[in-house]
Design an enzyme around this catalytic site. Structure first.
Site, PDB file in Angstrom:
ATOM      1  CE  LYS A  78       2.195 -13.069  -1.459  1.00 31.57           C
ATOM      2  NZ  LYS A  78       0.805 -12.939  -2.227  1.00 31.57           N
ATOM      3  CB  SER A 153      -1.612 -12.959   0.865  1.00 32.36           C
ATOM      4  OG  SER A 153      -1.258 -13.129  -0.516  1.00 32.36           O
ATOM      5  CB  SER A 177      -3.151 -11.689  -2.708  1.00 37.14           C
ATOM      6  OG  SER A 177      -3.870 -12.427  -1.536  1.00 37.14           O
TER       7      SER A 177
END
Lengths: 484, 96
Positions: A78, A153, A177
């Site tokens: 990420k 997210s 997330s």
């Protein structure tokens, strides 16, 4: 079987047997990303060169019999985790050109393990969002249906594994997330206990909540990845100095006699009947394997959204004060006034959700409101923690849905409050700091995946792995894949 | 607590947060914030007398270590990311 279909530990076995090289595996994934990702947008930055050089190194280590359990296996990271000299944007225009001068501890662990980074994945800006619609660059799509959100997210990391663009990936979880996008994309995602994994080099959103964790298609891979990333770090004083177990050992145990708590508070408000059905069916499966189902009470669950949307924005408003156009990233240049430069840099550099949260957080911390909002929320956080502590006196794990519905269509939750409310089932564990996993357990009537949330007590990731491993073997959902 | 947040207050908070907000955005934000704060007022249902607030979920104590001089990041690596610098310092608009 094609290369992208293998699980991480299977790829490593092939590597060890010399049937394939890491360079070949890496090239296959890079090619697949180049072909398929333009429709998914799970990557913000594909690091072709770095990947191939890391793969070459891995091949040498394997040749010299110096390989660890996942050496030579690729992964996606990420874009919230800093990687030296590799652009790290956090999904924000504010950091569009940021090349970190150092590595996050987690990235160093992955390098040391000999794993191969394919690229940096898409995310909601500064990890704020549940749909990926807040990415400043492009919106990641759900590989099961590209008209639907991948979740957020860490939507890019979840979608990359679901679309088999990477065998495993990493995300960060502040209020769900990791677990929520894992649920929406039909992959496994795990948030470890707060303090289990170093946050050094994880770009801060809400420091008392943020935690890095893995995505994968098998529990064995999750266990191997936890072995690699866990542990105390001198650079993060909130990482805890306790022994790290070998998580793969948790997979040798059965679940006979394991007590599973089921809180009725998670089966009321707005839960989709398909979701409820899938979770209850899985509970029956667990019972069939010898587990005991126990009704539990988590009375403060309903306050978790209100508590979280004070605490997380408050911490964010402080953490994001550093983006002022001076040290890195974007600067508004058309002014000669310093204060004007700060304010216009932040006006143009941040997206609307980030600004909204900075405003809520600043408001909640401001003179005259601190007691009524921040202190009050922090007190109810204590009550939410007590709920879990009481529950874990009688049960080994807790099972709930991850989200009230499967992935919704883009644009569904235009009202920010509506989006916040969809986080209701992941927030309590985040506020308490306990570990949690999303395990695929079924599909809704639109053929979208549904995730089961398995929560454990502090630093007891092992029991979650034991239970998930037993269920994974029985429900075999991981073999189903999105069609392309 | 009151869920009525005035435009004046939002402007003040935006100023504290060093955020410029134009008037178009302001009215939309005020509606959104009012809705969110109204929801958050739910917290008032809970009696929190004598409840100790949690700011951290794990039992954190001060962490000490020896104060040893170590190598810092090279200056140029740090400055490289800044929008404007002269090789030794960050450059910003004149303050005084």
């Amino acid at each position: 079987m094609e290369i992208h279909e293998y699980k991480a530990h299977e790829l490593h076995s092939l590597l060890k047997k010399g049937e394939i090289s890491s360079v070949e595996i890496t090239k296959a994934f890079l090619k697949r990303i180049d072909t398929i990702d333009p429709t998914i947008n799970s990557f913000l930055n594909i690091t072709h060169e770095a990947a191939l050089s890391q793969a070459k190194e891995a091949d040498n280590r394997i040749k010299n019999k110096n390989a660890g359990p996942l050496t030579g296996v690729p992964y996606a990271l990420k874009d919230v985790v800093v990687t030296k000299d590799i652009t790290t944007t956090c999904g924000s225009k504010m950091l569009y050109n940021f090349k970190p001068p150092y590595n996050a501890t987690v990235y160093n662990h992955l390098k040391k393990a000999g794993m191969v980074m394919l690229g940096k994945t898409n995310m909601d800006e500064f990890a704020m969002g549940s749909s990926n619609e807040n990415s400043a660059f492009c919106t990641c799509k759900n590989p099961w249906d590209i008209e639907r959100i991948p979740g957020g997210s860490s939507g890019g990391s979840a979608a990359a594994v679901a679309a088999e663009l990477a065998p495993v990936s990493f995300g960060s979880d502040t209020g769900g997330s990791i677990r929520q996008p894992a649920s929406h994309c039909g992959v496994i995602g795990m948030k470890p206990t707060y303090g289990r994994v170093s946050r050094y080099g994880l770009i801060a959103f809400a420091s008392s909540l943020d935690q890095i964790g893995p995505f994968a298609k098998s529990i064995k891979d999750i266990a191997e990845l936890l072995n690699i990333i866990s542990g105390h770090d001198q650079c993060d004083s909130t990482s805890v100095q306790i022994e790290i177990p070998d998580y793969t050992k948790a997979l040798n145990k059965g679940i006979k006699g394991i007590k599973i708590g089921v809180p009725h508070q998670y089966f009321t408000e707005g839960i989709d009947p398909d979701v409820e059905k899938a979770i209850k069916k899985t509970l029956i499966t667990a019972e069939g394997l010898g587990a005991e189902i126990i009704d539990i009470d988590l009375p403060y669950t309903e306050y978790s959204v209100a508590v979280y949307y004070i605490i997380a924005p408050a911490e964010a408003s402080s953490n994001l004060a550093r983006y002022d156009g001076v040290k890195y990233g974007y600067r508004f240049k058309e002014t000669s006034q310093l204060l004007d430069m700060y304010k216009k840099t932040r006006l143009n550099g941040f997206g609307s959700e980030v600004k909204r949260r900075i405003l809520i957080g600043t408001f909640a911390l401001s003179a005259g409101y601190y007691d009524a909002y921040f202190k009050k929320a922090s007190q109810i956080r204590t009550l939410i923690i007590n709920d879990f502590k009481n529950a874990f006196k009688n049960v080994d794990v807790i099972m709930t849905p991850v989200a009230p519905t499967a992935a919704f269509k883009f644009g569904f939750a235009k009202d920010p409050l509506k989006m916040y409310l969809s986080d209701i089932f992941t927030l309590p564990a985040s506020l308490a700091g306990i570990p949690g996993m999303s395990l695929p357990c079924g599909f809704d009537s639109n053929n979208m995946p549904i995730g089961l949330q398995i929560l454990g007590s502090y630093f007891n990731e092992e029991t979650i792995l034991t239970v998930a491993n037993a269920l994974e073997k029985t429900i075999k959902l991981n073999y189903k894949k999105p069609s392309k | 607590m009151s869920n009525k947040i005035t435009l004046q207050e939002i402007k003040k908070v935006a100023d504290l947060a060093r955020l410029d907000i134009n008037d178009d955005e302001l009215s939309e934000i005020s509606i959104q914030l009012a809705g969110i704060l109204e929801y958050i007022d739910k917290l008032n249902e809970v009696d929190t007398t004598d409840i100790i607030p949690t700011f951290h979920t794990i039992d954190l104590k001060n962490v000490f270590r020896k104060d040893v001089v170590k190598e810092s990041l090279p200056l140029e690596h740090v400055l490289n990311n800044s929008p404007q610098n002269d090789g030794e310092t960050f450059i910003v608009p004149r303050i005084i």
